[in-house]
Design an enzyme around this catalytic site. Structure first.
Site, PDB file in Angstrom:
ATOM      1  CG  HIS A 179      -6.263  -2.649   9.673  1.00 11.15           C
ATOM      2  ND1 HIS A 179      -5.057  -1.996   9.538  1.00 11.15           N
ATOM      3  CD2 HIS A 179      -6.892  -2.529   8.459  1.00 11.15           C
ATOM      4  CE1 HIS A 179      -4.947  -1.507   8.321  1.00 11.15           C
ATOM      5  NE2 HIS A 179      -6.051  -1.798   7.652  1.00 11.15           N
TER       6      HIS A 179
ATOM      7  CG  HIS B 292      -3.229  -8.716   4.543  1.00  7.18           C
ATOM      8  ND1 HIS B 292      -3.021  -8.210   3.283  1.00  7.18           N
ATOM      9  CD2 HIS B 292      -4.090  -7.858   5.146  1.00  7.18           C
ATOM     10  CE1 HIS B 292      -3.706  -7.097   3.127  1.00  7.18           C
ATOM     11  NE2 HIS B 292      -4.380  -6.858   4.246  1.00  7.18           N
TER      12      HIS B 292
ATOM     13  CD  GLU C  82      -8.101  -5.843   3.315  1.00  7.24           C
ATOM     14  OE1 GLU C  82      -9.043  -5.047   3.484  1.00  7.24           O
ATOM     15  OE2 GLU C  82      -6.942  -5.655   3.782  1.00  7.24           O
TER      16      GLU C  82
ATOM     17  CG  ASP D 295      -7.224  -6.059   7.207  1.00  4.04           C
ATOM     18  OD1 ASP D 295      -5.991  -6.177   7.072  1.00  4.04           O
ATOM     19  OD2 ASP D 295      -7.918  -5.291   6.515  1.00  4.04           O
TER      20      ASP D 295
ATOM     21  CD1 TRP E  48      -1.832   2.369   1.419  1.00  3.59           C
ATOM     22  CD2 TRP E  48      -3.345   0.795   0.920  1.00  3.59           C
ATOM     23  NE1 TRP E  48      -3.048   2.997   1.289  1.00  3.59           N
ATOM     24  CE2 TRP E  48      -4.002   2.057   0.985  1.00  3.59           C
ATOM     25  CE3 TRP E  48      -4.109  -0.347   0.620  1.00  3.59           C
ATOM     26  CZ2 TRP E  48      -5.368   2.206   0.764  1.00  3.59           C
ATOM     27  CZ3 TRP E  48      -5.463  -0.203   0.414  1.00  3.59           C
ATOM     28  CH2 TRP E  48      -6.081   1.058   0.481  1.00  3.59           C
TER      29      TRP E  48
ATOM     30  CG  HIS F 291      -1.742  -4.427   6.270  1.00  2.00           C
ATOM     31  ND1 HIS F 291      -3.093  -4.661   6.376  1.00  2.00           N
ATOM     32  CD2 HIS F 291      -1.343  -4.022   7.506  1.00  2.00           C
ATOM     33  CE1 HIS F 291      -3.502  -4.386   7.599  1.00  2.00           C
ATOM     34  NE2 HIS F 291      -2.458  -3.999   8.299  1.00  2.00           N
TER      35      HIS F 291
END
Length: 214
Positions: A55, A49, A176, A51, A15, A45
């Site tokens: 988070h 992964h 995700e 969450d 990210w 992340h």
């Protein structure tokens, strides 16, 4: 089995602004050591992964408390790639696809293929999401896990992460960065156990799909 985990290596897109994945060697046979020893670093992340509620909420449960049984069992994969690249919940065809999902019949784990994945080596600019209202509806129907191939269940520029909150409020787990490029829509058994990392906001996952017996 179909491996639906993103290959984790240096260069796997993180990210923007997050800590990238890195690895190296602390000991090498070729340099006289008795063994090869590697080391890794980076955000949990990066890559596929799960969450944890931590988070998005201070003081919430961390990654080591994620319920393992939510990550193993019957799952339904819905392919939304042919649909318009708008919000999943705002497009009638996508609404219809998700409205037909029945956890009791299809499995309590719902996986969505959007096509907006980091698996090809590029972080996407945007991706379709569900609305918080649909997230609440899905958990009310009995969904225990919601997984996407996109980097997040929320939109990229979301500041409130309302879909995360709605899913966690309903008792669902979140997966995700799945790699669903080689998986056809339909029923599967999902095996996607998160690593037992203490009190983090996410945990890496090795996720696989296994065909359901006919």
């Amino acid at each position: 089995m179909i491996d639906i985990s993103v290959l984790l290596r240096p260069g796997t897109p993180e990210w923007p602004g997050d800590t990238p994945w890195s690895c190296g060697w602390t000991a090498e046979l070729s340099k006289g050591s008795t063994v090869n020893l590697s080391q890794i670093a980076g955000s949990p992340h990066v890559g596929t992964h799960a969450d944890a509620p931590l988070h998005v909420r201070d003081g919430a449960p961390g990654s080591d408390t994620l319920p393992l049984d939510a990550f193993i069992g019957r799952a339904m994969l819905i392919d939304l790639v042919p649909a318009a690249p708008s919000s999943v919940a705002r497009h009638p065809t996508l609404d219809d696809a998700l409205d037909a999902y029945d956890p009791a019949r299809d499995g309590e784990r719902l996986l969505i293929r959007t096509g907006a994945s980091i698996a090809g080596g590029v972080f996407p600019d945007a991706w379709p999401t569900i609305t918080p209202a649909l997230a609440r509806s899905l958990t009310a129907r009995g969904m225990r896990l919601f997984g996407v191939d996109a980097p997040s269940v929320d939109e990229r520029d979301s500041r409130t992460l309302e879909v995360h909150h709605a899913l966690f409020d309903g008792g669902a787990c979140v997966l995700e960065n799945l790699d669903l490029r080689h998986a056809l829509a339909g029923p599967y058994e999902l095996i996607a156990l998160p690593l037992r990392l203490h009190a983090l906001d996410a945990a890496p996952v090795r996720a696989v799909l296994r065909a359901q017996p006919t």
